[in-house]
Write an enzyme that holds these catalytic residues in place. Structure first.
Site, PDB file in Angstrom:
ATOM      1  CB  CYS A  77     -27.506  20.338  39.770  1.00 39.80           C
ATOM      2  SG  CYS A  77     -26.637  18.877  39.203  1.00 39.80           S
ATOM      3  CB  CYS A 135     -21.746  19.326  33.234  1.00 41.49           C
ATOM      4  SG  CYS A 135     -22.462  17.968  34.168  1.00 41.49           S
ATOM      5  CD  GLU A 187     -26.599  25.167  56.584  1.00 43.39           C
ATOM      6  OE1 GLU A 187     -26.377  23.975  56.311  1.00 43.39           O
ATOM      7  OE2 GLU A 187     -26.884  26.014  55.726  1.00 43.39           O
ATOM      8  CB  CYS A 236     -27.094  23.750  33.663  1.00 44.76           C
ATOM      9  SG  CYS A 236     -25.647  23.664  34.714  1.00 44.76           S
ATOM     10  CB  CYS A 260     -28.931  19.498  31.699  1.00 46.36           C
ATOM     11  SG  CYS A 260     -28.710  18.233  32.957  1.00 46.36           S
TER      12      CYS A 260
HETATM   13  S1  SF4 Z   1     -25.441  20.197  33.222  1.00 49.75           S
HETATM   14 FE1  SF4 Z   1     -24.447  19.049  34.846  1.00 49.75          FE
HETATM   15  S2  SF4 Z   1     -24.242  20.486  36.521  1.00 49.75           S
HETATM   16 FE2  SF4 Z   1     -25.720  21.352  35.104  1.00 49.75          FE
HETATM   17  S3  SF4 Z   1     -27.715  20.677  35.869  1.00 49.75           S
HETATM   18 FE3  SF4 Z   1     -27.052  19.202  34.345  1.00 49.75          FE
HETATM   19  S4  SF4 Z   1     -26.005  17.627  35.518  1.00 49.75           S
HETATM   20 FE4  SF4 Z   1     -26.156  19.409  36.844  1.00 49.75          FE
END
Ligand code: SF4
Length: 355
Positions: free
Chosen positions: A192, A208, A35, A202, A199
């Protein structure tokens, strides 16, 4: 707004970086070490350092007993050396107070040098599966995008809001806290991402808000630049009108504000000194002074507050008598157009001489 928790856990199961050495250990000491090393530093850089460090200091006690010089030498090249000093100092405290076992208590962890709220949460969640949130740079970025928060996340009000969200989204009791914490870290680092968030890949795309509003790449917003306090200057200007109704103009120096233009004479002395000056310089006596409304003029580097003082003088003014580096002219108002007079002064003259 749907909590992203379950989706993140599923995503981590299939896409998490399970092979990272600190993700394959339950050792609180090694989790803590990772960490600290990962603060401000990329995983790829940390890997070698982590291996060398754990080879030389495999347990907390070995680190606590080490020389600070040896610790810093191993840290050399990783940067932010305060982290290494704090780590070493904390290891010594843990050795003395807790017999070499990192305390399994939030209040004891945050009392150690170099361990803040997020690091303590990360240690508690990963080492013991405790329900504590984390809020490192990756998580802040993700939450700002997920909720389309158009602010700098370092703002204290926004940071409070982000901590609240981080707590709200914690898995329920019985769900794997360790995996969730690592999911957040990996999600921010690989999907992200700071630049070019992925995205399209994602699993949270449909929920989102940042993505839906086309803001993914812009958020989080950077720290606003502090607004400079503008310098304020005051200057008295003399609107001197002689018995023939002529106004005294003074040519300004060839450099500086309004260079070489014609303006009203500037003054910074008392009224008495001014009376002497008028007699000595122009052969006229002051016949009363009247302050006019102050004019604010904005220049690139400062605000100039011009304080005009209208003076009626007795007698017909002579051209400048005394030696002076400046050129002066007594002019009728309708002649002013022949002189280069700055706009604020021109306006001031128009208002002051209006019938
Ligand atoms: S959709 Fe939203 S949460 Fe997913 S990578 Fe893109 S910005 Fe990040």
């Amino acid at each position: 707004m749907l909590a992203p928790t379950d989706t993140l856990l599923l995503w981590y199961r299939d896409h998490g970086r399970h092979d990272l050495p600190w993700n394959r250990t339950d050792s609180p000491y090694r989790i803590w070490l990772a960490e600290i090393m990962l603060q401000q530093t990329q995983v790829a850089t940390v890997l070698d350092y982590y291996d060398r460090f754990t080879a030389q200091f495999p347990q907390l006690v070995t680190l606590a007993k080490a020389d600070e010089g040896a610790v810093l030498a191993l840290w050399s090249g990783l940067g932010y050396y305060r982290r290494a000093r704090n780590l070493h100092h904390s290891a010594q405290i843990v050795q003395q107070r807790y017999g070499g076992e990192l305390p399994h208590r939030y209040s004891a962890l945050v009392a150690l040098p170099g361990i803040g709220r997020s690091t303590a949460g990360a240690i508690l969640a990963q080492a013991w599966g405790e329900r504590y949130p984390i809020l490192d740079g990756n998580v802040k970025r993700f939450l700002c995008r997920y909720h389309a928060i158009r602010h700098w996340p370092g703002e204290s009000k926004i940071e409070r809001q982000l901590w609240q969200l981080a707590e709200e989204y914690l898995p329920l009791a019985g769900q794997p806290m360790r995996h969730y914490t690592r999911a957040l870290m990996d999600f921010g680092a690989t999907l992200c991402r700071r630049t070019q968030p992925r995205c399209c890949d994602c699993p949270l795309q449909s929920q989102c808000q940042g993505y839906r509003q086309g803001l993914s790449a812009e958020l989080p917003l950077p720290k606003p630049k502090p607004r400079k306090v503008r310098e304020q200057r005051r200057q008295q200007l003399l609107l001197i009108i002689d018995a023939r109704g002529r106004i005294l103009l003074q040519q300004r120096p060839p450099t500086g504000v309004w260079a070489s233009l014609w303006s009203l004479p500037q003054w910074s002395g008392s009224l008495e000194q001014l009376s002497h000056y008028l007699v000595d310089s122009f052969g006229v006596a002051c016949d009363g002074a009247q302050p006019l409304p102050i004019v604010k003029h904005q220049l690139t580097h400062f605000d100039w507050w011009l304080e005009p003082l209208r003076l009626r003088v007795k007698g017909e003014a002579q051209p400048k008598l005394a030696d002076s580096p400046f050129d002066y002219r007594w002019v009728h108002f309708d002649e002013i157009g022949r002189f280069g007079v700055p706009a604020p002064v021109k306006r001031l003259l128009q208002e002051a001489t209006a019938p």
